[in-house]
Design a protein around this motif. Structure first.
Motif, PDB file in Angstrom:
ATOM      1  N   GLU A  64      -8.600  28.329  13.275  1.00 59.04           N
ATOM      2  CA  GLU A  64      -9.284  27.291  12.499  1.00 59.04           C
ATOM      3  C   GLU A  64      -9.057  25.904  13.092  1.00 59.04           C
ATOM      4  O   GLU A  64     -10.007  25.226  13.503  1.00 59.04           O
ATOM      5  CB  GLU A  64      -8.809  27.320  11.036  1.00 59.04           C
ATOM      6  N   ASP A  65      -7.808  25.483  13.175  1.00 60.95           N
ATOM      7  CA  ASP A  65      -7.511  24.105  13.576  1.00 60.95           C
ATOM      8  C   ASP A  65      -7.990  23.793  14.988  1.00 60.95           C
ATOM      9  O   ASP A  65      -8.571  22.719  15.232  1.00 60.95           O
ATOM     10  CB  ASP A  65      -6.001  23.848  13.476  1.00 60.95           C
ATOM     11  N   ASN A  68     -11.778  23.548  14.944  1.00 59.09           N
ATOM     12  CA  ASN A  68     -12.199  22.313  14.258  1.00 59.09           C
ATOM     13  C   ASN A  68     -11.900  21.077  15.100  1.00 59.09           C
ATOM     14  O   ASN A  68     -12.698  20.144  15.171  1.00 59.09           O
ATOM     15  CB  ASN A  68     -11.510  22.208  12.899  1.00 59.09           C
ATOM     16  N   HIS A  69     -10.723  21.077  15.735  1.00 55.42           N
ATOM     17  CA  HIS A  69     -10.327  19.927  16.547  1.00 55.42           C
ATOM     18  C   HIS A  69     -11.272  19.739  17.738  1.00 55.42           C
ATOM     19  O   HIS A  69     -11.622  18.608  18.107  1.00 55.42           O
ATOM     20  CB  HIS A  69      -8.893  20.097  17.031  1.00 55.42           C
ATOM     21  N   SER A  73     -17.934  25.970  17.227  1.00 54.77           N
ATOM     22  CA  SER A  73     -18.241  26.956  16.199  1.00 54.77           C
ATOM     23  C   SER A  73     -17.975  28.364  16.742  1.00 54.77           C
ATOM     24  O   SER A  73     -17.715  28.553  17.933  1.00 54.77           O
ATOM     25  CB  SER A  73     -19.708  26.841  15.767  1.00 54.77           C
TER      26      SER A  73
END
Length: 594
Positions: A64-65, A68-69, A73
């Motif tokens: 996730e991180d 996102n960073h 996608s």
């Protein structure tokens, strides 16, 4: 150095003080074990809590991180980044895997079982830290494995550490190890009864005794209460209500049991086929680990559902949010991904993947039934029963699976269908002569299991340990008169007969001599080969006493010849010596346990 010596003296003094304090309490043995079981239950739950939080933190960081960073996608080409995550995890724990391969890598439960069943149940305390670190990173970085097997190993190591600190041995040490395993499973699933059944069915080979049962139940119960206090109602695995549309569905659950048993056999054989390929590969350990991580990453790019423990995707399937083709594909892809993960040396268990495979298989089966007969069955219910049937077959622990499903759903209605499916899936394993996934490495080492402690004792003892090596043998050309003279001064009841090259060709017993002893004029006419029994039953020097005893039942001899692989006589073994060796071993175990 003086500071270290002073520190060790202080620790030793404290240790002796604790032992003396326990002695002064003057409590009986069973009460003492129950108190220790409660402590082990608490610590098993705390280890599980740390383990679970560590895995979740790693998953959040990498899946996730980072995405996102970087603003990436999961669609292509961003999904290609998934290929590198297992490799990063492998690199992080590579030094531990290379330095401590037995304690930190692969599927550790078979080695643990060998230690508990056949050895002294002494597990190095470092296993607790090593398994926690390597498994957290493996699963957090996408390793396709379960966390239940490692938490069992960690809990067992905790129990062994308590036993070592208190200088216990034998049966009491094994009971504390089983308490740790029960606490680990109970904490992982919020299922105390299933945890206790797991310890009894798998860790103690089904040897149920009140002496061991009470501490195990206490440990599982305390671990469950502690876990609930930490996580409250934060349950990772959500199960819908069980629904049964018609009593005719029992036929379908029986069919599901058959299918699950067959798939379990495929899973076990495929798992060890891939694992064996890694073991035979003539490359360094670090290359095997990176190769496995790369293969796992390649699978995960196309099917990210195989990554990690898989509870998220199991929940999706239970909620009916997964297509039939994907569920069917994941049944086999999860098998391959798990075998690659553990076979290459990354750390994890197979209990979780068994649940995953069983759920996808049960859901697929129900979806196909509904395609043929619309609205006939509730798909989520078959998915849940499939989980139980797969665990029962792969681990050959049906009681654990039945109680696990009951405690997870809290619905008694699921018990009967689960019983049908579990017992049939286990029966399929028996029919196809397939050992459980935990026992295959042990049977390859020559151990055999028949569900009882006595068999395991007989499997530990070898013919070479109890045979009579300096026995009287008879040349095949010896006359009957000379044979009678030899028998008169010998204490044996059976006599091997050898040819001129020293090879065993027969055996003479008192039964053979009785046939001709009253015949006159034959003393110098008959020789040994004329009266010897040549239809021989022999044992090898490396046979177990269990195998030797089975051969005694074929023919009523007091002794059997022990031979080398080339037929050379090595000695004799008697029925009496086998039973004496067995009794001595039982007494030794009892003294250790006392």
């Amino acid at each position: 150095m003086p500071h270290r010596r002073a520190h060790l003296k202080l620790v030793g003094k404290a240790h002796r003080g604790v032992l003396r304090g326990i002695e002064r309490l003057n409590i009986n043995d069973n009460t003492f074990l129950i108190i220790m079981a409660a402590f082990i239950g608490v610590f098993s739950a705390l280890c599980y809590a740390f383990f679970r939080v560590s895995i979740n933190a790693m998953e959040k960081l990498f899946f996730e991180d980072i995405f996102n960073h970087l603003g990436i996608s999961y669609d292509f080409p961003g999904r290609l980044l998934l290929f590198f995550i297992p490799i990063i995890g492998a690199l992080l724990i590579m030094p531990l895997i290379v330095r401590y391969p037995k304690e930190a890598s692969g599927y550790g439960l078979p080695g643990l079982l060998e230690n508990v069943i056949f050895k002294n149940a002494v597990i190095p305390p470092k296993v607790i830290l090593l398994r926690t670190l390597t498994t957290s990173v493996t699963l957090g970085c996408g390793g396709s494995a379960g966390r239940e097997g490692p938490i069992v190993t960690i809990g067992a190591a905790l129990g062994s550490a308590f036993g070592q600190f208190l200088k216990l041995s034998g049966d009491r040490m094994r009971i504390l190890v089983a308490c740790g395993a029960a606490g680990g499973i109970a904490a992982a699933f919020d299922a105390p009864i299933a945890g206790a059944m797991f310890a009894l069915e798998i860790m103690l080979l089904g040897n149920l005794a009140v002496y061991s049962f009470s501490p195990i139940v206490i440990s599982a119960g305390v671990a469950t209460v502690t876990t609930r206090a930490i996580f409250e109602k934060d349950i990772e695995f959500t199960v819908p209500a069980f629904t049964m549309v018609s009593l005719n569905e029992f036929y379908l659950y029986c069919i599901l049991g058959i299918i699950t048993g067959l798939v379990a056999v495929i899973f076990i054989r495929l798992y060890y086929h891939i694992t064996d390929r890694f073991d035979r590969a003539q490359i360094p350990v670090w290359q095997k680990v990176l190769l496995g991580a790369s293969l796992l990453g390649a699978i995960g790019v196309l099917f990210p559902q195989v990554f990690g423990v898989g509870y998220k995707w199991m929940n999706e399937a239970l909620m009916g949010n997964m297509a039939l083709y994907l569920m069917l594909a994941l049944v086999f892809l999860k098998m391959i991904a798990t075998a690659v993960t553990l076979g290459c040396g990354l750390s994890g268990g197979v209990f979780g993947p068994s649940l995953f495979i069983g759920l996808m298989l049960g859901g697929s089966f129900a979806a196909i039934v509904n395609m043929i007969l619309p609205g006939t069955v509730h798909e989520a219910s078959y998915a849940m029963v499939g989980m139980g049937a797969m665990v029962a077959a792969a681990s050959q622990a049906p009681l654990t699976a039945i109680f696990l499903l009951f405690e997870m759903t809290g619905d008694f209605n699921i018990v009967l269908p689960t019983m049908f499916a579990c017992m049939i899936s286990v029966s399929m394993m028996k029919i196809l002569k397939q050992e459980s996934i935990d026992m295959v490495p042990l049977t390859r080492k020559g151990y055999k299991f028949s569900g009882g402690k006595d068999v395991t004792v007989m499997q530990r003892l070898k013919v070479r340990d109890v045979e009579t090596k300096n026995c009287d043998a008879i040349p095949e050309s010896m006359s009957f008169r000379q044979i009678q003279m030899l028998i008169a001064r010998s204490s044996q009841m059976d006599f091997p007969v050898l040819d001129q090259d020293g090879k065993l060709v027969g055996i003479i017993s008192f039964q053979d001599i009785r046939k001709v002893i009253f015949e006159e004029g034959l003393d110098d006419l008959i020789v040994a080969r004329d009266i010897a029994t040549t239809d021989l039953i022999t044992v090898k020097v490396d046979d177990t006493l269990q195998e030797a005893l089975e051969k005694f039942t074929i023919r009523d001899y007091d002794h059997l010849p022990v031979v080398e692989s080339d037929g050379t006589l090595h000695g004799l073994i008697s029925r009496q010596k086998i039973l004496q060796a067995y009794n001595n071993e039982i007494q030794r175990i009892a003294l250790q346990g006392g």
